[in-house]
Scaffold this motif. Structure first.
Motif, PDB file in Angstrom:
ATOM      1  N   TRP A  94       2.206   1.675  -3.682  1.00  0.00           N
ATOM      2  CA  TRP A  94       1.044   2.007  -4.674  1.00  0.00           C
ATOM      3  C   TRP A  94       0.333   3.142  -4.351  1.00  0.00           C
ATOM      4  O   TRP A  94      -0.160   3.846  -5.244  1.00  0.00           O
ATOM      5  N   SER A  95      -0.214   3.471  -3.190  1.00  0.00           N
ATOM      6  CA  SER A  95      -0.669   4.716  -2.953  1.00  0.00           C
ATOM      7  C   SER A  95       0.013   6.086  -3.300  1.00  0.00           C
ATOM      8  O   SER A  95      -0.394   6.907  -3.410  1.00  0.00           O
TER       9      SER A  95
ATOM     10  N   PHE B  14       0.734  -1.202   0.061  1.00  0.00           N
ATOM     11  CA  PHE B  14       0.096  -0.061   0.069  1.00  0.00           C
ATOM     12  C   PHE B  14       0.839   1.175   0.073  1.00  0.00           C
ATOM     13  O   PHE B  14       0.613   2.200  -0.743  1.00  0.00           O
ATOM     14  N   THR B  15       2.045   1.374   0.790  1.00  0.00           N
ATOM     15  CA  THR B  15       2.656   2.437   0.895  1.00  0.00           C
ATOM     16  C   THR B  15       3.180   3.004  -0.442  1.00  0.00           C
ATOM     17  O   THR B  15       3.217   3.982  -0.801  1.00  0.00           O
TER      18      THR B  15
ATOM     19  N   TYR C 135     -14.060   3.795  -1.825  1.00  0.00           N
ATOM     20  CA  TYR C 135     -12.508   3.608  -1.538  1.00  0.00           C
ATOM     21  C   TYR C 135     -12.113   4.782  -1.128  1.00  0.00           C
ATOM     22  O   TYR C 135     -10.742   4.647  -1.217  1.00  0.00           O
TER      23      TYR C 135
ATOM     24  N   ARG D 114      -0.910   4.784 -11.826  1.00  0.00           N
ATOM     25  CA  ARG D 114      -1.570   3.481 -11.805  1.00  0.00           C
ATOM     26  C   ARG D 114      -2.850   3.447 -12.854  1.00  0.00           C
ATOM     27  O   ARG D 114      -2.833   2.104 -12.971  1.00  0.00           O
TER      28      ARG D 114
ATOM     29  N   THR E 287      -8.279   4.237  -6.965  1.00  0.00           N
ATOM     30  CA  THR E 287      -8.263   5.196  -5.873  1.00  0.00           C
ATOM     31  C   THR E 287      -6.930   5.003  -4.993  1.00  0.00           C
ATOM     32  O   THR E 287      -6.638   5.706  -3.868  1.00  0.00           O
ATOM     33  N   GLY E 288      -6.016   4.153  -5.359  1.00  0.00           N
ATOM     34  CA  GLY E 288      -4.762   3.948  -4.488  1.00  0.00           C
ATOM     35  C   GLY E 288      -4.898   2.878  -3.535  1.00  0.00           C
ATOM     36  O   GLY E 288      -3.863   2.802  -2.614  1.00  0.00           O
ATOM     37  N   ASN E 289      -6.050   1.927  -3.410  1.00  0.00           N
ATOM     38  CA  ASN E 289      -6.059   1.035  -2.354  1.00  0.00           C
ATOM     39  C   ASN E 289      -5.369  -0.302  -2.899  1.00  0.00           C
ATOM     40  O   ASN E 289      -5.092  -0.323  -4.091  1.00  0.00           O
ATOM     41  N   THR E 290      -4.805  -1.118  -1.945  1.00  0.00           N
ATOM     42  CA  THR E 290      -4.466  -2.565  -2.371  1.00  0.00           C
ATOM     43  C   THR E 290      -5.772  -3.401  -1.781  1.00  0.00           C
ATOM     44  O   THR E 290      -6.735  -3.138  -0.952  1.00  0.00           O
TER      45      THR E 290
ATOM     46  N   LYS F 182      -8.175  10.706  -0.257  1.00  0.00           N
ATOM     47  CA  LYS F 182      -7.182   9.881   0.197  1.00  0.00           C
ATOM     48  C   LYS F 182      -7.591   8.392   0.091  1.00  0.00           C
ATOM     49  O   LYS F 182      -8.810   8.153   0.399  1.00  0.00           O
ATOM     50  N   PRO F 183      -6.687   7.441  -0.367  1.00  0.00           N
ATOM     51  CA  PRO F 183      -7.129   6.165  -0.410  1.00  0.00           C
ATOM     52  C   PRO F 183      -7.453   5.438   1.226  1.00  0.00           C
ATOM     53  O   PRO F 183      -6.906   6.241   2.066  1.00  0.00           O
TER      54      PRO F 183
END
Length: 493
Positions: free
Chosen positions: A91-92, A88-89, A490, A99, A192-195, A164-165
């Motif tokens: 990717w977001s 997550f760190t 999300y 993305r 949206t930046g989540n995993t 923010k995700p």
């Protein structure tokens, strides 16, 4: 001169032979290699389960075992969530445009491998290849394309500046649209930046595992998408995990209710897309032939395994006989059989358990006094099958008018006035969808305002688009998937 004797058969007797459809089978080999057993997809790799228990997935049309797959344990879920948290760190922190490149790449690969995925879905699920090929797979790719376009525009989505995700999304999907439900959930989560940690249904895990291969092919960073297989025990472990920030569930109302109780008092964000008992309402000014096609599509598409299926037909009394005659003629043309035959309209019921539920509820309908009708059709000797079925003489108190059957079974009720139609349509614990058939635009708008349903179709049914939000009210759940609205679930807004 003597009249020549006519030795030709009447045209009406020939017609059946003239219009017989030859088998048009799709090759099962197009699905590619199916392994004898599968583990989980965690941290970008296929790994063995920490436990020894394995489940089997079968072809509903033949009852042939396709593969064994791992029953996910608490430890497996812990590993998957940890992998998602670690990913997550980075990717977001990626710009949305970066993305988007991964999502676009996934969408293109899905298009390139669409035949393979469509055949695999039909084999594992039982739905006709015509539906997986022409409906499911195009929509799967479209959702990834659509949300790829949103990834760098989140500031303009209407949820405030710099949304923010949430973090790690735990997602549990059903067996009726395995790959499409995966796309509905994974695409907006990644945009949206989540995993993600996703659990597919225990009767249809194969396309989710094939999607894991696509993630690797697309070069998706390790841990951004993780897939843990298993039954409800695995799903419960995932939704309960303390390091999951968002839970998305599509499935039955009882399970959704249990998840809502489980998450009560936590800070997890939750969206639920649950059951339905949609009313398909036909007024006396509706085009009958068009309405009949909409009714057939509404309840017999995907064997009725559709949460928004038009399982209750509300028809105005003055056209009831005309409509039912036309509907029965149309139902008599439906072909039930091999899902891989391109001529098939209705495939196999997904599992023996689901077939038993459909059978029990139809028997209850007969016991309560409703009149049952099905066209003459020969069902295959092996597999799980159910004839397209119509019930007339149904009252609002009948179980078949209140409970979700999730099969190719239509209950017919009548009404006299628009107010009565609204009252009967809303007399259900569900509120997912509805259909309105009339030539009057003013009546459509008036009805749509009165009906308690999240999605309302006018002079059509079962039309889906990634730009349009989907979701329900009451016991059909809450939250929306699809469209701009699907991003909000999300984002920390």
């Amino acid at each position: 001169m003597a009249k020549k004797k006519n030795t030709e058969e009447p045209v009406t007797e020939k017609r059946g032979a003239l219009f017989e459809y030859a088998p048009a089978p799709e090759s099962p080999a197009a699905a590619g290699d199916i392994a004898t057993s599968y583990g989980h997809f965690i941290g970008g790799e296929f790994v063995d389960s920490s436990g020894s228990e394995a489940l089997k997935t079968v072809n509903p049309a033949t009852e042939q075992v396709l593969a064994e797959f791992a029953q996910g344990t608490d430890e497996d879920v812990e590993r998957a969530v940890a992998a998602a948290r670690k990913a997550f760190t980075d990717w977001s922190a990626l710009p949305g445009s970066e993305r988007a490149k991964y999502l676009f790449r996934i969408a293109r690969i899905i298009q390139e491998r669409s035949r393979e995925l469509a055949v695999l879905e039909s084999i594992d699920n039982g739905k006709p290849i015509r539906e997986t090929r022409d409906v499911d797979l195009p929509l799967v790719a479209a959702h990834f394309f659509y949300y790829a376009g949103w990834a760098d525009k989140l500031d303009y989505a209407g949820f405030g500046a710099n949304p923010k995700p949430l973090g790690v999304a735990g997602q549990v999907i059903p067996w009726n649209f395995p790959l499409l439900m995966l796309a509905w959930k994974i695409a907006p989560a990644l945009a949206t930046g989540n995993t993600v940690v996703l659990k597919p249904a225990e009767t249809t895990p194969l396309t989710a595992l094939r999607f894991a291969e696509i993630c690797r092919q697309a070069g998706l960073p390790k841990g951004v998408v993780n897939i843990v297989t298993g039954d409800g025990r695995t799903g419960a472990a995932l939704t309960a995990h303390p390091d999951v920030n968002k839970v998305a569930f599509t499935g039955s109302t009882p399970v959704g209710r249990a998840i809502a109780k489980q998450l009560a008092g936590t800070r997890k964000k939750l969206s639920l897309e649950l059951g339905g008992k949609a009313a398909n309402i036909v007024f006396d000014d509706a085009p009958i032939d068009q309405a009949v096609e909409g009714i057939v599509n509404g309840i017999f598409f995907n064997q009725g395994h559709v949460c928004c299926a038009g399982s209750r037909l509300l028809v105005q009394e003055s056209v009831q006989d005309e409509l039912l005659d036309a509907l029965k003629r149309r139902m008599a043309t439906l072909r039930v059989g091999d899902p891989l035959d391109k001529n098939t309209d209705i495939g196999a019921i997904n599992s023996a358990e689901q077939l038993a539920r459909i059978t029990a509820l139809t028997e209850a309908g007969e016991a309560e006094g409703a009149e049952r009708w099905s066209p003459a059709c020969e069902l295959p000797g092996t597999g799980f099958w159910f004839k397209p079925t119509l019930f007339t003489g149904v009252s609002q108190a009948h179980r078949i008018a209140q409970e979700e059957i999730f099969g190719p079974v239509l209950s017919v009720l009548t009404f006299r006035t628009p107010d009565e139609a609204v009252a009967k349509a809303n007399n259900t614990p569900y509120g997912l969808s509805a259909g309105i058939w009339t030539e009057k635009g003013s009546r459509i708008l008036w009805m749509a305002d009165k009906l308690k349903a999240g999605v309302i179709w006018a002079n059509t049914f079962n039309k889906f688009d990634p730009t349009s939000p989907f979701g329900g009210y009451k016991e059909s759940g809450y939250g929306r998937e699809g469209g701009r609205h699907g991003l909000e679930a999300y984002l920390d807004v």
